[in-house]
Design an enzyme around this catalytic site. Structure first.
Site, mmCIF file in Angstrom:
data_model
loop_
_atom_site.group_PDB
_atom_site.id
_atom_site.type_symbol
_atom_site.label_atom_id
_atom_site.label_comp_id
_atom_site.label_asym_id
_atom_site.label_seq_id
_atom_site.Cartn_x
_atom_site.Cartn_y
_atom_site.Cartn_z
ATOM 1 N N SER A 72 0.835 -1.209 0.000
ATOM 2 C CA SER A 72 0.000 0.000 0.000
ATOM 3 C C SER A 72 0.866 1.254 0.000
ATOM 4 O O SER A 72 0.623 2.189 -0.775
ATOM 5 C CB SER A 72 -0.932 0.023 1.220
ATOM 6 O OG SER A 72 -1.779 -1.099 1.215
ATOM 7 N N ASN A 152 -5.449 -9.255 -8.010
ATOM 8 C CA ASN A 152 -5.511 -10.036 -6.769
ATOM 9 C C ASN A 152 -6.798 -10.836 -6.618
ATOM 10 O O ASN A 152 -6.863 -11.753 -5.817
ATOM 11 C CB ASN A 152 -5.317 -9.121 -5.552
ATOM 12 C CG ASN A 152 -6.187 -7.891 -5.598
ATOM 13 O OD1 ASN A 152 -6.149 -7.125 -6.572
ATOM 14 N ND2 ASN A 152 -6.989 -7.692 -4.577
ATOM 15 N N THR A 238 13.722 4.578 10.998
ATOM 16 C CA THR A 238 14.692 3.502 11.210
ATOM 17 C C THR A 238 14.187 2.238 10.519
ATOM 18 O O THR A 238 13.029 1.855 10.667
ATOM 19 C CB THR A 238 14.889 3.258 12.719
ATOM 20 O OG1 THR A 238 15.307 4.494 13.307
ATOM 21 C CG2 THR A 238 15.928 2.184 12.975
ATOM 22 N N CYS A 325 -10.307 -6.779 1.805
ATOM 23 C CA CYS A 325 -10.687 -5.416 2.176
ATOM 24 C C CYS A 325 -12.178 -5.215 2.027
ATOM 25 O O CYS A 325 -12.763 -4.344 2.650
ATOM 26 C CB CYS A 325 -9.972 -4.412 1.291
ATOM 27 S SG CYS A 325 -8.298 -4.872 0.911
HETATM 28 C C1 LIG Z 1 -2.045 -7.129 -0.819
HETATM 29 C C2 LIG Z 1 -2.009 -6.170 -1.951
HETATM 30 C C3 LIG Z 1 -1.638 -4.832 -1.768
HETATM 31 C C4 LIG Z 1 -1.362 -4.261 -0.402
HETATM 32 O O1 LIG Z 1 -0.173 -4.720 0.145
HETATM 33 P P1 LIG Z 1 0.071 -4.525 1.725
HETATM 34 O O2 LIG Z 1 1.481 -4.949 1.925
HETATM 35 O O3 LIG Z 1 -0.906 -5.414 2.416
HETATM 36 O O4 LIG Z 1 -0.140 -3.080 2.018
HETATM 37 C C5 LIG Z 1 -1.568 -4.003 -2.865
HETATM 38 N N1 LIG Z 1 -1.865 -4.476 -4.097
HETATM 39 C C6 LIG Z 1 -2.213 -5.745 -4.323
HETATM 40 C C7 LIG Z 1 -2.477 -6.205 -5.714
HETATM 41 C C8 LIG Z 1 -2.315 -6.637 -3.260
HETATM 42 O O5 LIG Z 1 -2.679 -7.892 -3.501
#
Ligand SMILES: *Cc1c(COP(=O)(O)O)cnc(C)c1O
Length: 398
Positions: A72, A152, A238, A325
């Protein structure tokens, strides 16, 4: 009852390799890489070595890799940076698709409020865009094209190399959310003509809360988190050394075993698809060929995703009905709607995402249990009654 975990697009279990790589950095090697003393410098060496490993897997230079808190954050930083730098040259147009991850879509919504214009390309019923369509949408004021490598929810793999070539030719920055692709299918930023890319460790058996972005040399990257000079001044804070080291170990392992994992997952995936499509009034969502080796997404007419999930969970099967989500909201998945599915069909969908750890025995168990669950859920659905009595016409063929 044993758990059958088939929700690897939501997150994966950490590999032993990643855990073992991480442990020393939670115990003995606790230094801050910015410290000049030995304890700090040992941590700095681990950081450098992790960056080199990741660069090698992505086929780029270590200095083009920046560590972040995950997919993200990488998406936010890449997109905002490219947008702001475009706007400085009077370019305030962005091209994307309607079925991106919310980390991309919500960033774009924010930019629209700030005066940017976004063209959302149609992904058609198969979940794919073409490079031609991207080329047609590019205007003299286009600052950025951001299109995900692999989706996804429905697992479709976009023609990234061709899209990248079109962007390169037009001088437009090309970002791709490759969170579902990296570590799963071959991704090489040079050959794929990618300017910016996002990855997340927990999608390839690394820990949660750590990720990285690639920004090609020559493409400006704005600072997203202000503070110290970490990450060459582009991302203060950090460093999460343990997480970063584990991410590098997980990615290295994933890349080393990629072809055998792909072969194994594909065989399981195809068996699962074949088995589940025997259920009457079911359909596979997303393209069959241009598809992640681990993704199965099927709609069962006259069902409701949440009910399917709860019944499957009671049988030890952990799946998803869309993206994690969206499970908190009752709106159907924006991805399935973008494929043109009616609300009722999008609602009755099941996503099963495999890992190389799944076994054929588990797939057989799923193929045995899902038809029962679908039958049960249809048995209590008034919508299914209306379909059966002919009051409502079927959308999916038997
Ligand atoms: C899981 C996912 C994210 C978010 O990644 P995080 O590390 O959970 O913030 C963004 N894009 C896609 C396509 C994802 O599957």
């Amino acid at each position: 009852m044993k758990t059958v975990y088939v929700d690897n697009a939501a997150t994966t279990a950490m590999s032993d390799t990643a855990i073992e790589a991480m442990l020393p950095y939670l115990k003995e090697v606790y230094g801050n890489p910015s410290s000049l003393h030995t304890v700090g410098q040992v941590a700095k060496e681990a950081l450098d070595s992790a960056r080199e490993k990741i660069a090698k897997c992505l086929n780029c230079e270590p200095r083009e890799v920046y560590f972040t808190s995950g997919g993200s954050e990488s998406d936010n930083q890449c997109i905002c940076s490219a947008a702001i730098n475009g706007a400085r040259k009077g370019k305030k147009h962005i091209i994307s698709t309607a079925f991106e991850h919310h980390a991309v879509l919500h960033t774009l919504k924010k930019l629209e409020k700030e005066g940017f214009e976004v063209t959302y390309l149609d992904v058609h019923s198969n979940g794919l865009v073409t490079a031609k369509e991207v080329e047609k949408a590019i205007r003299p004021d286009t600052a950025l094209v951001t299109i995900m490598y692999a989706n996804n929810e429905v697992g479709t793999i976009q023609p990234i190399r061709e899209i990248g070539a079109v962007c390169r030719k037009a001088g437009v920055v090309f970002h791709t959310d490759a969170v579902q692709a990296v570590g799963h299918i071959p991704v090489a930023v040079q050959a794929d003509n990618i300017d910016m890319l996002s990855i997340s460790a927990h999608k390839f058996h690394g820990p949660k809360g750590v990720g990285a972005l690639y920004c090609r040399r020559g493409i400006p990257l704005n600072t997203f988190i202000e503070g110290g000079a970490q990450e060459r001044g582009r991302r203060a804070g950090t460093e999460n050394i343990g997480g970063i080291v584990a991410m590098a170990a997980a990615l290295q392992e994933a890349c080393e075993h990629m072809s055998e994992n792909i072969e194994k997952e594909k065989a399981l995936r195809d068996k699962l698809i074949e088995g589940l499509l025997k259920i009457p009034y079911s359909r596979l969502n997303g393209d069959l060929k241009q598809r992640l080796p681990n993704n199965v997404n099927i709609s069962f007419e006259g069902t409701e995703g949440e009910s399917l999930l709860l019944h499957l969970d009671a049988k030890g099967i952990c799946a998803s009905s869309g993206s994690a989500c969206t499970t908190a909201s009752l709106e159907p998945s924006h991805v399935l709607l973008s494929l043109g599915l009616p609300h009722e069909i999008a609602h009755g969908s099941l996503r099963l995402t495999l890992s190389e750890e799944n076994t054929e025995e588990q797939i057989d168990y799923i193929i045995k249990e899902v038809p029962e669950v679908v039958k049960t859920v249809r048995g209590i659905s008034s919508f299914w009654d209306d379909l059966e009595s002919g009051k409502i016409k079927h959308f999916i063929k038997k």
